[in-house]
Every structure is written in C-alpha cells, then in structure tokens.
Design a protein around this motif. Structure first.
Motif, PDB file in Angstrom:
ATOM      1  N   ALA A  60       0.829  -1.209   0.000  1.00 13.09           N
ATOM      2  CA  ALA A  60       0.000   0.000   0.000  1.00 13.09           C
ATOM      3  C   ALA A  60       0.864   1.259   0.000  1.00 13.09           C
ATOM      4  N   ILE A  61       1.904   1.273   0.842  1.00 12.85           N
ATOM      5  CA  ILE A  61       2.800   2.429   0.893  1.00 12.85           C
ATOM      6  C   ILE A  61       3.526   2.601  -0.438  1.00 12.85           C
ATOM      7  N   TRP A  63       2.506   1.697  -3.376  1.00 16.36           N
ATOM      8  CA  TRP A  63       1.546   2.183  -4.366  1.00 16.36           C
ATOM      9  C   TRP A  63       1.378   3.692  -4.234  1.00 16.36           C
ATOM     10  N   LEU A  64       1.302   4.172  -2.970  1.00 12.74           N
ATOM     11  CA  LEU A  64       1.198   5.613  -2.738  1.00 12.74           C
ATOM     12  C   LEU A  64       2.442   6.352  -3.232  1.00 12.74           C
ATOM     13  N   LYS A  68       3.164   0.460  -8.613  1.00 10.05           N
ATOM     14  CA  LYS A  68       2.023  -0.444  -8.597  1.00 10.05           C
ATOM     15  C   LYS A  68       2.486  -1.882  -8.406  1.00 10.05           C
ATOM     16  N   LYS A 140      11.242   8.885  -4.961  1.00  3.15           N
ATOM     17  CA  LYS A 140      10.905  10.137  -4.285  1.00  3.15           C
ATOM     18  C   LYS A 140      12.127  10.909  -3.810  1.00  3.15           C
TER      19      LYS A 140
END
Length: 214
Positions: A60-61, A63-64, A68, A140
């Motif tokens: 989930a993290i 994906w954020l 994907k 990031k």
C-alpha cells in the motif's frame, strides 16, 4: 508462461523454507524477520500472518509512492507467509542445541534463499513488496539503492529488536552472505545477477524479453 509461473511459486516456497531455517537456527534472522517475530510477541498472529500483514502495508505504501504491485508482489506477500506457517506448523525443520548444527541450519537457509531469489526473479513477474517499497522511496528521494536499503533494513531491525525480535550473530552473517549466495545461484545458471539482485530498479529499466526468461 507455465515455466515462469512454476519458477514464481517454487521461488516463494524456497524463500519460506530458507526463512524458517534461519529462524530455527536461533542465531538471529534477517532484519524483516526480526521485526515479524518481534510483532508476534504482542499480537495473536503467526509469523507467516505477520509477514502477510506487513506485506499488505508495504504494498500500500509503495503504491502511494507510485509503484504499482505486480503479480509477483502479491504472490510474494501471500504465499511466503502461508508457506512459512505450513513449514513451521508441520515441524519440518528441527531445532538443535548444538552450535555447529544451528550454524548449519543458518547457512543452509542462506543458500536456499539464494536459489529462491534465482527462481523468483527469473520468473520476471515484478519485485516483491519490500523491494517495491525501496523503489518507491528511491523515486521520491533520488538517493542511491545502497543507502535506501541500508536505512530501511536498519530501521526494521531496530524496531524488531525493541519488540523482542531475535537479532544475533546470524543477522550479521546474513547481511554479509546473502548477496553472494544470490549471485552464486545466478552464476551457476548462467544468468546476470548483477542486473537484478543488486538493482531493484531492474524491472523498471529493462523490459523483459524472451531471452531473459528462457
């Protein structure tokens, strides 16, 4: 495709077996497993279930962060945890008091994880949840792979330690020998491990071709 699917599931099974061998050595485990076992001290779940829950959160993290999940990510998340619980519940791996026997279990686990990595990565269904997280953070921050990997694994090991997870000499041995074990498995099979194991961005930089998966 059939061969790739077989490689995927055989790889995740071997991952689980290798993890259980390192755990049963009682010499210390890999950083993520230190945390998984630490959490089991506080929650009524098995190690495999904690691994699955962690995998869901990590996916989930990731994906954020813009990564994907692929089929390999989902299979890694669910089936490694499932196989860990099956192997441990079945008592497939004994526990030894003898130090040399325990070291043998640890080294056997590292060797098996090396081969697990070969099969899993050769299936080319994408990186596992934890590598996906690494890739997301790299995207990031634009920091080098080694720095991100070191920060993440140090953080989870520290969290696991304070939760009562098993850090020991085995943790250090794993840190220094797991990479060479994976490299050795790839070299035996005539593949280029440096394109994959040492580069979590492999699946985003180089499209999979037939020659990569044959």
């Amino acid at each position: 495709m059939v061969k790739r699917i077989f490689f995927l599931f055989w790889g995740v099974f071997l991952f689980a077996l290798g993890i259980v061998l390192t755990v049963q050595s009682n010499l210390g485990t890999a950083p993520w497993d230190v945390m998984h076992l630490g959490v089991t001290n506080y929650l009524p779940f098995t190690m495999g279930q904690i691994s699955q829950i962690t995998g869901v959160l990590v996916i989930a993290i990731s994906w954020l962060l813009g990564v994907k999940p692929g089929w390999g990510s989902l299979a890694n998340m669910y089936f490694i945890g499932l196989f860990i619980d099956i192997i441990m519940a079945g008592g497939w791996v004994p526990v030894f008091d003898n130090w040399m026997a325990r070291l043998g279990l640890l080294l056997a686990g590292i060797w098996i994880i090396g081969w697990a990595s070969y099969f899993y990565l050769s299936a080319a269904f994408g990186a596992g949840p934890r590598d996906s997280l690494m890739v997301g953070v790299i995207k990031k921050t634009d920091w080098p792979v080694w720095k991100i990997r070191t920060i993440i694994e140090t953080l989870v090991a520290v969290i696991g330690y304070f939760l009562g997870g098993p850090i020991g000499i085995g943790t250090i041995i794993i840190a220094f020998t797991l990479g060479p074990s994976i490299q050795w498995a790839f070299s035996i099979m005539g593949k280029r491990a440096q394109d994959i194991e040492h580069d979590p961005l492999f699946y985003w930089r180089k499209p999979v071709t037939e020659s990569d998966t044959d």
